[in-house]
Design an enzyme around this catalytic site. Sequence first.
Site, short mmCIF file in Angstrom:
data_model
loop_
_atom_site.label_atom_id
_atom_site.label_comp_id
_atom_site.label_asym_id
_atom_site.label_seq_id
_atom_site.Cartn_x
_atom_site.Cartn_y
_atom_site.Cartn_z
N GLU A 77 43.33 45.84 31.14
CA GLU A 77 43.26 45.74 32.61
C GLU A 77 43.45 47.13 33.20
OE1 GLU A 77 45.79 42.93 34.68
OE2 GLU A 77 45.63 41.49 33.02
N GLU A 128 51.39 40.13 29.81
CA GLU A 128 52.44 40.84 30.57
C GLU A 128 53.81 40.18 30.52
OE1 GLU A 128 51.04 41.53 34.54
OE2 GLU A 128 49.73 43.12 33.88
P1 P53 Z 1 46.62 41.39 41.60
C1 P53 Z 1 52.00 44.52 38.08
C2 P53 Z 1 51.65 45.69 37.46
C3 P53 Z 1 50.55 45.70 36.65
C4 P53 Z 1 49.84 44.53 36.41
O1 P53 Z 1 47.07 42.01 40.23
C5 P53 Z 1 50.18 43.36 37.01
C6 P53 Z 1 51.25 43.38 37.87
C7 P53 Z 1 51.65 42.15 38.51
O2 P53 Z 1 52.31 41.42 37.56
O3 P53 Z 1 49.55 42.16 36.76
C8 P53 Z 1 48.19 42.08 36.39
O4 P53 Z 1 45.63 40.33 41.27
C9 P53 Z 1 47.89 40.65 35.91
C10 P53 Z 1 46.63 40.03 36.46
C11 P53 Z 1 46.48 40.45 37.91
C12 P53 Z 1 46.36 41.95 37.96
O5 P53 Z 1 47.55 42.56 37.48
O6 P53 Z 1 47.82 40.87 42.23
O7 P53 Z 1 47.81 40.59 34.49
O8 P53 Z 1 46.66 38.65 36.29
O9 P53 Z 1 45.44 39.83 38.58
C13 P53 Z 1 46.11 42.48 39.34
O10 P53 Z 1 46.00 42.51 42.36
#
Ligand code: P53
Length: 476
Positions: free
Chosen positions: A374, A176
Amino acid sequence: MRTLPDNFLWGGAIAAHQIEGGWDKGGKGVSIADVLTAGAHGVDRKITDGVLEGYYYPNHEASDFYGKYKEDIKLLAEMGFRCLRTSIAWTRIFPKGDEEEPNEEGLMFYDNLFGELLKYGIEPVVTLSHFEMPYHLVKNYGGWKNRKVIDFFVKYSLTVLKRYKDKVKYWMTFNEINNQKNYKYPLFGYTCSGVIFNDDPHPEQCMYQVVHHELVASALVVKEGHRINPDFKIGCMMACVPLYPYSCNPEDMMYSVEAMHDRYLFGDVHVRGYYPSYVWPEWERKNIHVKMEPQDERILREGTVDYVGLSYYMTNAVKAGAVSEGNGLDGFPGSVPNPYVKASEWGWQIDPVGLRYALNLLYERYQIPLFIVENGFGAVDKIEADGSIRDDYRIEYLKAHIEEMKKAVIQDGVDLIGYTPWGCIDCVSFTTGEMKKRYGFIYVDKDNEGNGTLERKKKKSFSWYKKVIESNGEDL
Ligand code: P53
């Protein structure tokens, strides 16, 4: 009837600093994730000056995957995982980042981890840098502001690409990288690059300089990586948060096109090997000067990625002239709530159709394979009196997204490598440092304050996802 390809990579995703713990075990050095405290929705995580007494650092122990990976992988295998996306903690390999020789104990850990996955036929998908660079490089070199960090990163990367060349085929360079476009929000610059842009007299220029170094480093690794093993598939990774126009008012439409430049920019460079046309007038307008070396242009052209990894959680809507600042978590500059979708407890808007839209956008733009690395629903899980965890909301979220993903592949012809929902084993939330923002099929007994036995439990979604994989996405 067309279906998903037989070799579709179903699996899940985690990242070293959010799952492993063992922050000071096996010779590991302090990483930037080790100096982040816990926050909450609306409460920022603090970045402390080193590891200090009297603070709770949730990533230090995390879910103790470091100690329990064998037990965990057995459970993933039971679900039928075909791949697992995780990352290597740079600080296990080069604890400070500038050593001559790597730390053999750290290298052994990933030998064992990848070996354990392969034992069950689970393909490792590995990110080289997922928010955990050595703290030493931040304190002593200024993080990615410093061009020297390119060399340290390339050295680390080539060390692991060589070491695991017969164990790992799918790699990603940076996680990211495009979060940082939101340069006003300290967590992003710090976790991606070890830099707080607001500390610089020209924060936005500083962000572009840092990312330029990362793009060059990524390209060097892609190019050299292909020499190490021509079969490697090395991708980039972007947070894909499509920004819809709030309405069909042409002003809103055009504003969303402009706003999307922010989302695409670094992906454009990774995939095409040069900066897109829209960046030059923007830099001119804002008086931004990025230092580039003469060889950089060639490096970028020669190191284009093999596929695009993306995270997809939500969409946002933007309205021309709207005043909201947004921080990239629950909005962007000019973003307004979308009245057609609901949001999670953390304000992330739930929009399955947006996934199909995102896949179309990216595939039309880049025409190289995509990989959803993800996706998922962060929620509070409750343990019932009988010990069960009925996470129907999570099943509902994933099911709806998989349906749209299938449409993108089957009806729209998108070339998609696989699907790895985030946090398949409960782990520390990146943005808030909480444990209670859970994504897993596997529950980890631990709370926000660090209490709990770390015991693993299967949630209802565990058997549901097993069935999804078994049927190659037919039985949802
Ligand atoms: P948590 C924003 C939008 C999409 C993905 O986030 C994002 C974010 C934040 O930067 O990050 C990813 O754990 C990231 C993971 C993270 C996951 O989102 O805050 O690559 O490391 O854990 C979920 O709910």
